[in-house]
Design a protein around this motif. Structure first.
Motif, PDB file in Angstrom:
ATOM      1  N   ASP A  60       9.187  -7.899   2.879  1.00  0.00           N
ATOM      2  CA  ASP A  60       8.936  -6.492   2.609  1.00  0.00           C
ATOM      3  C   ASP A  60       8.090  -6.265   1.344  1.00  0.00           C
ATOM      4  O   ASP A  60       7.358  -5.283   1.265  1.00  0.00           O
ATOM      5  CB  ASP A  60      10.256  -5.730   2.509  1.00  0.00           C
ATOM      6  N   LEU A  61       8.179  -7.138   0.351  1.00  0.00           N
ATOM      7  CA  LEU A  61       7.306  -7.021  -0.812  1.00  0.00           C
ATOM      8  C   LEU A  61       5.858  -7.293  -0.408  1.00  0.00           C
ATOM      9  O   LEU A  61       4.934  -6.592  -0.829  1.00  0.00           O
ATOM     10  CB  LEU A  61       7.736  -7.999  -1.903  1.00  0.00           C
ATOM     11  N   PHE A  62       5.658  -8.302   0.411  1.00  0.00           N
ATOM     12  CA  PHE A  62       4.331  -8.646   0.904  1.00  0.00           C
ATOM     13  C   PHE A  62       3.776  -7.503   1.741  1.00  0.00           C
ATOM     14  O   PHE A  62       2.605  -7.132   1.638  1.00  0.00           O
ATOM     15  CB  PHE A  62       4.429  -9.938   1.722  1.00  0.00           C
ATOM     16  N   GLU A  63       4.614  -6.927   2.578  1.00  0.00           N
ATOM     17  CA  GLU A  63       4.196  -5.798   3.410  1.00  0.00           C
ATOM     18  C   GLU A  63       3.767  -4.617   2.539  1.00  0.00           C
ATOM     19  O   GLU A  63       2.784  -3.932   2.843  1.00  0.00           O
ATOM     20  CB  GLU A  63       5.343  -5.384   4.330  1.00  0.00           C
ATOM     21  N   HIS A  64       4.473  -4.378   1.452  1.00  0.00           N
ATOM     22  CA  HIS A  64       4.158  -3.236   0.587  1.00  0.00           C
ATOM     23  C   HIS A  64       2.774  -3.391  -0.052  1.00  0.00           C
ATOM     24  O   HIS A  64       1.974  -2.444  -0.027  1.00  0.00           O
ATOM     25  CB  HIS A  64       5.220  -3.102  -0.511  1.00  0.00           C
ATOM     26  N   GLU A 113      -3.939  -2.863  12.441  1.00  0.00           N
ATOM     27  CA  GLU A 113      -3.173  -4.053  12.810  1.00  0.00           C
ATOM     28  C   GLU A 113      -4.019  -5.314  12.679  1.00  0.00           C
ATOM     29  O   GLU A 113      -3.541  -6.354  12.232  1.00  0.00           O
ATOM     30  CB  GLU A 113      -2.652  -3.921  14.238  1.00  0.00           C
ATOM     31  N   ALA A 114      -5.302  -5.217  13.058  1.00  0.00           N
ATOM     32  CA  ALA A 114      -6.172  -6.396  13.002  1.00  0.00           C
ATOM     33  C   ALA A 114      -6.402  -6.858  11.571  1.00  0.00           C
ATOM     34  O   ALA A 114      -6.328  -8.061  11.275  1.00  0.00           O
ATOM     35  CB  ALA A 114      -7.505  -6.081  13.672  1.00  0.00           C
ATOM     36  N   ILE A 115      -6.654  -5.935  10.675  1.00  0.00           N
ATOM     37  CA  ILE A 115      -6.898  -6.337   9.290  1.00  0.00           C
ATOM     38  C   ILE A 115      -5.590  -6.718   8.601  1.00  0.00           C
ATOM     39  O   ILE A 115      -5.564  -7.627   7.771  1.00  0.00           O
ATOM     40  CB  ILE A 115      -7.648  -5.230   8.520  1.00  0.00           C
ATOM     41  N   ARG A 116      -4.496  -6.061   8.957  1.00  0.00           N
ATOM     42  CA  ARG A 116      -3.210  -6.393   8.343  1.00  0.00           C
ATOM     43  C   ARG A 116      -2.826  -7.840   8.616  1.00  0.00           C
ATOM     44  O   ARG A 116      -2.275  -8.533   7.745  1.00  0.00           O
ATOM     45  CB  ARG A 116      -2.126  -5.432   8.857  1.00  0.00           C
ATOM     46  N   GLN A 117      -3.130  -8.334   9.808  1.00  0.00           N
ATOM     47  CA  GLN A 117      -2.798  -9.716  10.157  1.00  0.00           C
ATOM     48  C   GLN A 117      -3.581 -10.722   9.317  1.00  0.00           C
ATOM     49  O   GLN A 117      -3.170 -11.870   9.189  1.00  0.00           O
ATOM     50  CB  GLN A 117      -3.069  -9.952  11.642  1.00  0.00           C
ATOM     51  N   ARG A 118      -4.675 -10.287   8.744  1.00  0.00           N
ATOM     52  CA  ARG A 118      -5.510 -11.187   7.954  1.00  0.00           C
ATOM     53  C   ARG A 118      -5.186 -11.152   6.461  1.00  0.00           C
ATOM     54  O   ARG A 118      -5.761 -11.906   5.686  1.00  0.00           O
ATOM     55  CB  ARG A 118      -6.993 -10.831   8.147  1.00  0.00           C
ATOM     56  N   TYR A 119      -4.254 -10.287   6.073  1.00  0.00           N
ATOM     57  CA  TYR A 119      -3.976 -10.148   4.648  1.00  0.00           C
ATOM     58  C   TYR A 119      -3.286 -11.393   4.097  1.00  0.00           C
ATOM     59  O   TYR A 119      -2.329 -11.892   4.682  1.00  0.00           O
ATOM     60  CB  TYR A 119      -3.101  -8.920   4.377  1.00  0.00           C
ATOM     61  N   ARG A 120      -3.796 -11.866   2.964  1.00  0.00           N
ATOM     62  CA  ARG A 120      -3.212 -13.004   2.259  1.00  0.00           C
ATOM     63  C   ARG A 120      -3.263 -12.719   0.765  1.00  0.00           C
ATOM     64  O   ARG A 120      -4.094 -11.941   0.301  1.00  0.00           O
ATOM     65  CB  ARG A 120      -3.993 -14.302   2.535  1.00  0.00           C
ATOM     66  N   MET A 138      -9.113   3.736  17.953  1.00  0.00           N
ATOM     67  CA  MET A 138      -8.771   3.048  16.703  1.00  0.00           C
ATOM     68  C   MET A 138      -7.333   3.388  16.323  1.00  0.00           C
ATOM     69  O   MET A 138      -6.950   4.550  16.271  1.00  0.00           O
ATOM     70  CB  MET A 138      -9.732   3.487  15.594  1.00  0.00           C
ATOM     71  N   HIS A 139      -6.545   2.390  16.086  1.00  0.00           N
ATOM     72  CA  HIS A 139      -5.159   2.616  15.712  1.00  0.00           C
ATOM     73  C   HIS A 139      -5.079   3.200  14.310  1.00  0.00           C
ATOM     74  O   HIS A 139      -5.842   2.849  13.429  1.00  0.00           O
ATOM     75  CB  HIS A 139      -4.378   1.303  15.765  1.00  0.00           C
ATOM     76  N   GLN A 140      -4.132   4.093  14.110  1.00  0.00           N
ATOM     77  CA  GLN A 140      -3.954   4.718  12.813  1.00  0.00           C
ATOM     78  C   GLN A 140      -3.080   3.857  11.903  1.00  0.00           C
ATOM     79  O   GLN A 140      -2.222   3.115  12.370  1.00  0.00           O
ATOM     80  CB  GLN A 140      -3.317   6.101  12.982  1.00  0.00           C
ATOM     81  N   LYS A 141      -3.319   3.987  10.618  1.00  0.00           N
ATOM     82  CA  LYS A 141      -2.478   3.313   9.645  1.00  0.00           C
ATOM     83  C   LYS A 141      -1.113   3.985   9.632  1.00  0.00           C
ATOM     84  O   LYS A 141      -1.017   5.217   9.666  1.00  0.00           O
ATOM     85  CB  LYS A 141      -3.118   3.411   8.260  1.00  0.00           C
ATOM     86  N   PRO A 142      -0.032   3.218   9.599  1.00  0.00           N
ATOM     87  CA  PRO A 142       1.302   3.833   9.507  1.00  0.00           C
ATOM     88  C   PRO A 142       1.396   4.718   8.271  1.00  0.00           C
ATOM     89  O   PRO A 142       0.665   4.537   7.300  1.00  0.00           O
ATOM     90  CB  PRO A 142       2.238   2.621   9.403  1.00  0.00           C
ATOM     91  N   GLY A 143       2.300   5.657   8.304  1.00  0.00           N
ATOM     92  CA  GLY A 143       2.454   6.561   7.180  1.00  0.00           C
ATOM     93  C   GLY A 143       3.100   5.924   5.974  1.00  0.00           C
ATOM     94  O   GLY A 143       3.064   6.486   4.875  1.00  0.00           O
ATOM     95  N   ALA A 144       3.697   4.768   6.152  1.00  0.00           N
ATOM     96  CA  ALA A 144       4.361   4.055   5.065  1.00  0.00           C
ATOM     97  C   ALA A 144       4.426   2.577   5.441  1.00  0.00           C
ATOM     98  O   ALA A 144       4.277   2.219   6.613  1.00  0.00           O
ATOM     99  CB  ALA A 144       5.765   4.611   4.835  1.00  0.00           C
ATOM    100  N   PRO A 145       4.625   1.693   4.465  1.00  0.00           N
ATOM    101  CA  PRO A 145       4.787   0.271   4.802  1.00  0.00           C
ATOM    102  C   PRO A 145       5.891   0.075   5.833  1.00  0.00           C
ATOM    103  O   PRO A 145       6.922   0.754   5.791  1.00  0.00           O
ATOM    104  CB  PRO A 145       5.148  -0.364   3.456  1.00  0.00           C
ATOM    105  N   GLN A 146       5.678  -0.854   6.742  1.00  0.00           N
ATOM    106  CA  GLN A 146       6.641  -1.110   7.812  1.00  0.00           C
ATOM    107  C   GLN A 146       7.619  -2.207   7.391  1.00  0.00           C
ATOM    108  O   GLN A 146       7.484  -3.371   7.750  1.00  0.00           O
ATOM    109  CB  GLN A 146       5.898  -1.495   9.095  1.00  0.00           C
ATOM    110  N   TYR A 147       8.616  -1.799   6.607  1.00  0.00           N
ATOM    111  CA  TYR A 147       9.605  -2.753   6.135  1.00  0.00           C
ATOM    112  C   TYR A 147      10.476  -3.241   7.288  1.00  0.00           C
ATOM    113  O   TYR A 147      10.679  -2.553   8.287  1.00  0.00           O
ATOM    114  CB  TYR A 147      10.491  -2.113   5.069  1.00  0.00           C
ATOM    115  N   VAL A 148      11.021  -4.435   7.125  1.00  0.00           N
ATOM    116  CA  VAL A 148      11.893  -5.022   8.137  1.00  0.00           C
ATOM    117  C   VAL A 148      13.350  -4.909   7.727  1.00  0.00           C
ATOM    118  O   VAL A 148      14.179  -4.366   8.460  1.00  0.00           O
ATOM    119  CB  VAL A 148      11.515  -6.502   8.394  1.00  0.00           C
ATOM    120  N   ALA A 149      13.688  -5.429   6.569  1.00  0.00           N
ATOM    121  CA  ALA A 149      15.068  -5.360   6.067  1.00  0.00           C
ATOM    122  C   ALA A 149      15.029  -5.185   4.557  1.00  0.00           C
ATOM    123  O   ALA A 149      15.431  -6.073   3.805  1.00  0.00           O
ATOM    124  CB  ALA A 149      15.839  -6.617   6.452  1.00  0.00           C
TER     125      ALA A 149
END
Length: 299
Positions: free
Chosen positions: A194-198, A176-183, A1-12
């Motif tokens: 980056d706001l959406f990612e947060h 990663e699987a559940i993150r892709q489904r977030y809306r 099982m992949h671990q959740k990142p330690g913080a939001p993965q911002y792009v820019a």
């Protein structure tokens, strides 16, 4: 099982966003007979400042305010709450409109009230009810894109009863699987990833067997306040009403009608190019509008 990142993965991420989300906050819990409620503070020790409490929308959580709330700590003692069944607040055995209003008033009664409350969407409806029922706890409210129903134009339910549950009990195999489904609901243009990612990062949690949304799956799909005219007519607290120009939840005529029925309102305030989730698509404009309304608060 992949671990959740330690913080939001911002792009820019822009500098203003990083500055806001880097502001430290701490958690507080209050135990009510029916539920354990969670809220956060950015500067709770600033006892000489007036209290400002942020309340989120349905199935959201206090982290939706992470890039808004810190911009008010210079002049306010700033807090953000989690409604029951959402964020880090515990679930209830049964949900109702009155229960969610109780969440708000219990937190205010703990040591925050009387306060100014800024509330979005369903949180705004609960705040309006608190303004009517407990005006001793709220000095001023700013309501953001909350849909108030009116009996003469809105069909459907005619009583404030729960509808079927809205959540899924499905567990996902990886972050990663559940993150892709977030809306966000309703969906809308989201110009800054980056706001959406947060908010997505803070809406997901790991449990035994997989990953799930950080909201009780037993939450009803909706809980309706039916007679908006009667509710608004009982409010003697100063209330400002703000909505998005492109909102799919609040039509311009509805915003104007809501504001007209509030006894101490400065009219409906429209944010250009804003949609329902104003903190996501017009965050800096929202901060500016809120500052202007707070700096010129009605007596």
């Amino acid at each position: 099982m992949h671990q959740k990142p330690g913080a939001p993965q911002y792009v820019a991420p822009p500098e203003w966003l990083l500055r806001a989300v880097s502001a430290p906050s701490i958690s507080h819990f209050v135990q009510h007979p029916d539920v354990r409620l969670h809220y956060r503070s950015w500067n709770a020790s600033d006892a000489n400042k007036p209290v400002l409490l942020f309340a989120h929308g349905y199935r959201a959580n206090s982290h939706w305010w992470d890039f808004i709330a810190p911009y008010f700590i210079d002049h306010y003692r700033v807090f953000a709450m989690d409604f029951s069944g959402m964020g880090e607040s515990g679930p209830r055995a049964q949900y109702s409109p009155e229960a969610f209003t109780e969440d708000l008033t219990v937190i205010l009664e703990t040591d925050l009230g009387p306060a100014t409350v800024i509330a979005h969407s369903y949180g705004g409806l609960r705040t309006l009810r608190a303004c009517a029922d407990r005006p001793d706890l709220i000095q001023h409210a700013i309501i953001l894109d909350s849909r108030v129903r009116f009996l003469d134009v809105d069909s459907g339910q005619t009583i404030s009863t729960p509808s079927p549950r809205s959540g899924s009990t499905q567990l996902h195999p990886s972050y990663e699987a559940i993150r892709q489904r977030y809306r966000v609901l309703p969906e809308q243009p989201l110009p800054l990833y980056d706001l959406f990612e947060h908010v997505a990062f803070h809406s997901i949690e790991e449990v035994e067997g997989g990953w799930r949304w950080r909201a009780d799956s037993a939450l009803p799909y909706t809980l309706v306040e039916c007679d908006g005219s009667a509710l608004l007519g009982r409010i003697d607290v100063p209330v400002d009403y703000v909505y998005g120009e492109g909102s799919s939840v609040v039509e311009p005529w509805r915003a104007e009608r809501i504001a007209s029925l509030l006894r101490y309102s400065r009219g409906a305030i429209c944010i250009p190019q804003g949609h329902h989730h104003l903190m996501l698509d017009q965050p800096l404009t929202l901060v500016a509008v809120l500052r202007a309304l707070l700096n010129n608060r009605p007596a």
